[in-house]
Design a protein around this motif. Structure first.
Motif, PDB file in Angstrom:
ATOM      1  N   ALA A   9       6.734  13.221   0.878  1.00 32.25           N
ATOM      2  CA  ALA A   9       6.209  13.376  -0.699  1.00 32.25           C
ATOM      3  C   ALA A   9       5.615  11.548  -0.814  1.00 32.25           C
ATOM      4  CB  ALA A   9       6.705  14.448  -1.746  1.00 32.25           C
ATOM      5  N   GLN A  10       7.060  10.570  -0.645  1.00 29.69           N
ATOM      6  CA  GLN A  10       6.639   9.505  -0.914  1.00 29.69           C
ATOM      7  C   GLN A  10       5.709   8.638   0.177  1.00 29.69           C
ATOM      8  OE1 GLN A  10      10.759   8.699  -0.582  1.00 29.69           O
ATOM      9  NE2 GLN A  10      11.364   9.199  -3.221  1.00 29.69           N
ATOM     10  N   LYS A  11       6.291   9.429   1.696  1.00 32.66           N
ATOM     11  CA  LYS A  11       5.231   8.319   2.621  1.00 32.66           C
ATOM     12  C   LYS A  11       3.686   9.064   2.603  1.00 32.66           C
ATOM     13  CE  LYS A  11       4.847   6.763   6.775  1.00 32.66           C
ATOM     14  NZ  LYS A  11       2.824   6.798   6.687  1.00 32.66           N
ATOM     15  N   ILE A  12       3.648   9.638   2.248  1.00 28.79           N
ATOM     16  CA  ILE A  12       2.398   9.875   1.577  1.00 28.79           C
ATOM     17  C   ILE A  12       2.114   9.771   0.469  1.00 28.79           C
ATOM     18  CG2 ILE A  12       0.413  12.542   0.931  1.00 28.79           C
ATOM     19  CD1 ILE A  12       2.143  14.533   2.612  1.00 28.79           C
ATOM     20  N   ILE A  13       2.579   9.376  -0.857  1.00 29.48           N
ATOM     21  CA  ILE A  13       1.549   8.912  -2.011  1.00 29.48           C
ATOM     22  C   ILE A  13       1.343   7.267  -1.147  1.00 29.48           C
ATOM     23  CG2 ILE A  13       2.756   8.263  -4.271  1.00 29.48           C
ATOM     24  CD1 ILE A  13       4.047  11.607  -3.966  1.00 29.48           C
ATOM     25  N   PHE A  14       2.409   6.762  -0.876  1.00 28.10           N
ATOM     26  CA  PHE A  14       1.905   5.391  -0.635  1.00 28.10           C
ATOM     27  C   PHE A  14       0.876   5.430   0.523  1.00 28.10           C
ATOM     28  CE2 PHE A  14       7.529   5.041   0.001  1.00 28.10           C
ATOM     29  CZ  PHE A  14       6.974   4.991  -1.681  1.00 28.10           C
ATOM     30  N   ASP A  15       0.912   6.174   1.199  1.00 30.18           N
ATOM     31  CA  ASP A  15      -0.160   6.139   1.946  1.00 30.18           C
ATOM     32  C   ASP A  15      -1.334   6.025   1.462  1.00 30.18           C
ATOM     33  OD1 ASP A  15       1.014   5.676   4.719  1.00 30.18           O
ATOM     34  OD2 ASP A  15       0.482   8.228   4.910  1.00 30.18           O
ATOM     35  N   MET A  16      -1.373   6.796   0.386  1.00 28.66           N
ATOM     36  CA  MET A  16      -2.786   7.406  -0.283  1.00 28.66           C
ATOM     37  C   MET A  16      -2.832   6.161  -1.132  1.00 28.66           C
ATOM     38  SD  MET A  16      -2.165  11.438  -1.366  1.00 28.66           S
ATOM     39  CE  MET A  16      -2.973  11.212  -2.609  1.00 28.66           C
ATOM     40  N   ILE A  17      -2.744   5.763  -1.927  1.00 27.55           N
ATOM     41  CA  ILE A  17      -1.758   3.931  -2.740  1.00 27.55           C
ATOM     42  C   ILE A  17      -2.601   2.881  -2.160  1.00 27.55           C
ATOM     43  CG2 ILE A  17      -0.365   2.415  -4.075  1.00 27.55           C
ATOM     44  CD1 ILE A  17       1.408   5.124  -4.814  1.00 27.55           C
ATOM     45  N   SER A  18      -1.889   2.657  -1.206  1.00 26.36           N
ATOM     46  CA  SER A  18      -2.553   1.591  -0.187  1.00 26.36           C
ATOM     47  C   SER A  18      -4.303   1.059   0.139  1.00 26.36           C
ATOM     48  CB  SER A  18      -1.197   1.165   0.465  1.00 26.36           C
ATOM     49  OG  SER A  18      -0.705   2.722   1.626  1.00 26.36           O
ATOM     50  N   THR A  19      -4.024   3.045   0.850  1.00 24.77           N
ATOM     51  CA  THR A  19      -5.526   3.179   1.556  1.00 24.77           C
ATOM     52  C   THR A  19      -6.283   2.972   0.227  1.00 24.77           C
ATOM     53  OG1 THR A  19      -4.406   4.202   3.396  1.00 24.77           O
ATOM     54  CG2 THR A  19      -6.809   4.657   2.913  1.00 24.77           C
ATOM     55  N   THR A  20      -6.126   3.560  -0.714  1.00 24.87           N
ATOM     56  CA  THR A  20      -6.978   3.646  -1.972  1.00 24.87           C
ATOM     57  C   THR A  20      -7.338   2.908  -2.600  1.00 24.87           C
ATOM     58  OG1 THR A  20      -6.374   6.667  -1.853  1.00 24.87           O
ATOM     59  CG2 THR A  20      -7.638   5.228  -3.998  1.00 24.87           C
ATOM     60  N   THR A  21      -6.252   1.766  -3.001  1.00 22.82           N
ATOM     61  CA  THR A  21      -6.408   0.877  -3.332  1.00 22.82           C
ATOM     62  C   THR A  21      -7.456  -0.506  -2.391  1.00 22.82           C
ATOM     63  OG1 THR A  21      -3.801   0.581  -4.157  1.00 22.82           O
ATOM     64  CG2 THR A  21      -5.143  -1.315  -4.241  1.00 22.82           C
ATOM     65  N   MET A  22      -6.991  -0.285  -1.143  1.00 22.49           N
ATOM     66  CA  MET A  22      -7.854  -1.319  -0.605  1.00 22.49           C
ATOM     67  C   MET A  22      -8.982  -1.304   0.037  1.00 22.49           C
ATOM     68  SD  MET A  22      -5.703  -3.942   0.885  1.00 22.49           S
ATOM     69  CE  MET A  22      -4.415  -3.716  -0.223  1.00 22.49           C
ATOM     70  N   ILE A  23      -9.863   0.704   0.045  1.00 24.68           N
ATOM     71  CA  ILE A  23     -11.004   0.466  -0.182  1.00 24.68           C
ATOM     72  C   ILE A  23     -11.837   0.425  -1.049  1.00 24.68           C
ATOM     73  CG2 ILE A  23     -12.356   3.036  -0.291  1.00 24.68           C
ATOM     74  CD1 ILE A  23     -10.709   4.317   1.229  1.00 24.68           C
ATOM     75  N   LYS A  24     -10.574   0.305  -2.207  1.00 28.48           N
ATOM     76  CA  LYS A  24     -11.353  -0.148  -4.029  1.00 28.48           C
ATOM     77  C   LYS A  24     -11.972  -1.581  -3.679  1.00 28.48           C
ATOM     78  CE  LYS A  24     -13.389   2.647  -5.830  1.00 28.48           C
ATOM     79  NZ  LYS A  24     -14.152   3.588  -5.736  1.00 28.48           N
ATOM     80  N   LEU A  25     -10.806  -2.437  -2.965  1.00 27.46           N
ATOM     81  CA  LEU A  25     -10.509  -3.336  -3.178  1.00 27.46           C
ATOM     82  C   LEU A  25     -12.325  -3.870  -2.185  1.00 27.46           C
ATOM     83  CD1 LEU A  25      -7.244  -4.666  -3.694  1.00 27.46           C
ATOM     84  CD2 LEU A  25      -8.638  -4.210  -5.768  1.00 27.46           C
ATOM     85  N   GLY A  26     -12.660  -2.903  -1.579  1.00 30.79           N
ATOM     86  CA  GLY A  26     -13.546  -3.343  -0.676  1.00 30.79           C
ATOM     87  C   GLY A  26     -13.180  -4.263   0.666  1.00 30.79           C
ATOM     88  N   ARG A  27     -11.946  -3.879   1.726  1.00 33.90           N
ATOM     89  CA  ARG A  27     -11.308  -3.939   2.336  1.00 33.90           C
ATOM     90  C   ARG A  27     -12.117  -3.430   3.418  1.00 33.90           C
ATOM     91  NH1 ARG A  27      -9.986  -9.005   1.645  1.00 33.90           N
ATOM     92  NH2 ARG A  27      -9.770  -8.991   3.349  1.00 33.90           N
ATOM     93  N   VAL A  28     -12.599  -1.923   2.760  1.00 31.50           N
ATOM     94  CA  VAL A  28     -13.107  -1.177   4.451  1.00 31.50           C
ATOM     95  C   VAL A  28     -14.882  -0.976   4.065  1.00 31.50           C
ATOM     96  CG1 VAL A  28     -13.156   1.109   5.122  1.00 31.50           C
ATOM     97  CG2 VAL A  28     -11.292  -0.020   4.082  1.00 31.50           C
ATOM     98  N   LEU A  29     -15.102  -1.036   5.505  1.00 31.59           N
ATOM     99  CA  LEU A  29     -16.690  -0.764   5.580  1.00 31.59           C
ATOM    100  C   LEU A  29     -16.826   1.060   5.980  1.00 31.59           C
ATOM    101  CD1 LEU A  29     -19.742  -1.815   5.036  1.00 31.59           C
ATOM    102  CD2 LEU A  29     -19.235  -2.700   7.849  1.00 31.59           C
ATOM    103  N   ASP A  30     -17.355   1.729   5.294  1.00 36.99           N
ATOM    104  CA  ASP A  30     -17.953   2.816   5.659  1.00 36.99           C
ATOM    105  C   ASP A  30     -16.104   3.281   5.963  1.00 36.99           C
ATOM    106  OD1 ASP A  30     -18.805   5.679   6.601  1.00 36.99           O
ATOM    107  OD2 ASP A  30     -19.280   4.574   9.163  1.00 36.99           O
ATOM    108  N   ASN A  31     -16.111   3.547   6.948  1.00 39.40           N
ATOM    109  CA  ASN A  31     -14.909   4.035   7.350  1.00 39.40           C
ATOM    110  C   ASN A  31     -14.032   3.796   8.875  1.00 39.40           C
ATOM    111  OD1 ASN A  31     -16.261   4.503   9.699  1.00 39.40           O
ATOM    112  ND2 ASN A  31     -15.946   6.722   9.949  1.00 39.40           N
TER     113      ASN A  31
END
Length: 271
Positions: free
Chosen positions: A196-218
């Motif tokens: 569960a912790q690993k999944i949550i870390f992935d969700m936190i970092s990935t979602t945060t980076m997307i919202k910070l504009g570090r991803v274009l499309d996918n």
């Protein structure tokens, strides 16, 4: 509080099970993890929104953890500068025993009630930052003391725990309680809690980076060009987004500017 993580396994006489029975039952237990996370999504969403806001205003994230949870947070954090091209001090880990002893698993350090706050001070933690405690039990002294001190200094806090109504959750501004239930091997929280912790870390970092504009499309358009495989992937990304058909021309443009994002911005400016 109820220590669900210490309750007896739902399975008995594991030593008598066949390999097929063990893997089937382990897989069955692991299927409960995403469902437990789903129940905690409202709290997790609140946490991620807070992280994004803190970083947009010049702050940083600090995970504070011990044992499996702390080590898993290190694994997530070390990937971020390469994957998203961000500074290595944006996401940080305060690990009991220190990251330099990561593979030694010094579990006795989780009882140190002074070390975490001292380590945070060495990183100049401030009210601009957010500190997230990681503890399956919700009682780890190393983590609890850090959140307690942060609260005294008006530093935003959160936690990821696997028991309800824990002391650590009480000290957190944003408690994320992911109740995964008794472990397959009684008390072995490196299992479902760790998953569960690993999944949550992935969700936190990935979602945060997307919202910070570090991803274009996918696409990882800010990925660091650290090896031939990544360079090749980045060239193909650039070709896809610009319409360039000449691989060597796209590669030259990429290497000149250092990332897909910068090369794409320059290409669009010159059109």
């Amino acid at each position: 509080m109820t220590r669900i993580t210490e309750q007896a396994s739902n399975y008995r006489h594991l030593e008598k099970m066949s390999v097929e029975e063990l893997t089937k039952n382990l897989n069955k237990e692991d299927q409960s993890v995403p469902l437990a996370i789903e129940k905690a999504l409202p709290q997790l969403n609140t946490l991620i929104n807070s992280i994004v806001s803190k970083i947009e205003n010049g702050g940083r994230l600090f995970y504070v953890g011990a044992g499996s949870g702390g080590r898993l947070s290190v694994l997530d954090v070390i990937e971020l500068p390469t994957t998203f091209g961000v500074s290595s001090d944006l996401f940080n880990v305060i690990l009991a025993g220190g990251k330099e002893h990561l593979i030694e698993a010094p579990e006795e350090k989780e009882d140190d009630v002074n070390a975490a706050w001292m380590m945070l001070q060495e990183k100049n933690v401030s009210a601009k930052d957010i500190v997230i405690g990681i503890s399956a039990s919700g009682t780890t002294p190393f983590v609890l003391s850090a959140l307690t001190e942060c609260k005294k200094h008006q530093i935003s806090t959160a936690c990821i725990v696997s028991n309800p109504d824990s002391p650590i959750a009480e000290q957190a501004d944003i408690p994320v309680e992911v109740i995964t239930g008794p472990e397959f091997i009684t008390g072995s929280t490196r299992m479902k809690c760790g998953t569960a912790q690993k999944i949550i870390f992935d969700m936190i970092s990935t979602t945060t980076m997307i919202k910070l504009g570090r991803v274009l499309d996918n696409q990882m358009v800010n990925v660091k060009l650290i090896n031939d495989k990544i360079v090749d992937r980045a060239v193909k990304m650039l070709m896809k987004n610009t319409g360039l058909e000449d691989y060597n021309q796209a590669k030259e443009l990429l290497l000149e500017h250092g990332s897909v994002k910068k090369a794409l911005d320059m290409f669009n400016m010159e059109k």
